[in-house]
Design a protein around this motif. Structure first.
Motif: not given
Length: 234
Positions: A212, A214, A194, A206-209, A204
């Protein structure tokens, strides 16, 4: 006084005139793809190419699209039309996040769907890649195909890895094409993460999913991809 005013107006117009002249002979790039192009990465890459190299960029991204579902968004037809309208020097594309699924063949086709994992899937996906590439480079334009990054979900991770091998192989046999691998750019020690270290600071990307990226990840990825394009176009 009137002569002085005209002189000052002429001076004020010089930067715009210089910019117009710079762009007149600059390469034009048509950027096509899914949410990666429609979102921050595509935006930052376009801005960097324009600011750092003076290129003109026509960015056309649409989320939740790819080559799997032409019934939803037919990139082969739409990409060809965009190329004819835009008249680019080069095309930059990025697909894959939405393509690890069944390939829709058409309501009257037999079969109507080719499921992922079936023997026919890879040859058909390969055909679509080449059909798209032919459509967007009908005039001999350069094509830069950006690969997919690693994914958190194992099933999706394995599928985009497989698609990357197809993109790379097909671009390798096209004279004016380049595959841009980004598999490890947003990874840590060769594995999905992440966050990664950027400029000595853990950031960070990468997003929470787990799919995708950041804004920081988008900037980092754009910084990596841009030299691959500029190094060829000059």
């Amino acid at each position: 006084m009137q002569t002085r005013r005209r002189f000052l107006v002429s001076l004020a117009a010089l930067p715009a005139l210089a910019s117009a002249r710079a762009h007149a002979g600059a390469p034009k790039i048509l950027m096509i793809g899914d949410s990666m192009i429609a979102g921050g990465f595509g935006l930052f890459l376009a801005e960097d190419l324009e600011r750092e190299h003076g290129y003109e960029v026509d960015r056309r991204g649409k989320s939740s699209t790819g080559l799997a579902r032409p019934d939803f968004h037919d990139w082969i037809t739409i990409g060809g039309a965009a190329r004819a309208e835009s008249k680019p020097t080069a095309v930059v594309c990025m697909f894959g996040g939405n393509d690890g699924q069944g390939l829709y063949m058409g309501r009257t086709a037999k079969p109507e769907w080719i499921r992922y994992g079936e023997p026919e899937w890879t040859p058909e996906y390969r055909r679509r890649i080449n059909a798209f590439a032919d459509a967007v480079t009908a005039g001999g334009e350069w094509l830069f195909w950006i690969g997919m990054p690693q994914m958190r979900l194992e099933r999706l991770h394995d599928r985009v890895a497989h698609m990357n091998t197809i993109y790379e192989a097909e671009m390798a046999i096209r004279p004016n094409a380049r595959f841009v691998p980004i598999w490890d750019v947003l990874a840590q020690n060769g594995k999905y993460s992440d966050s990664v270290v950027i400029g000595g600071k853990r950031t960070r990307v990468r997003t929470g999913d787990g799919v995708h990226i950041t804004p920081a990840g988008a900037h980092h990825l754009a910084d990596f991809v841009r030299p691959h394009i500029a190094g060829v176009l000059g």
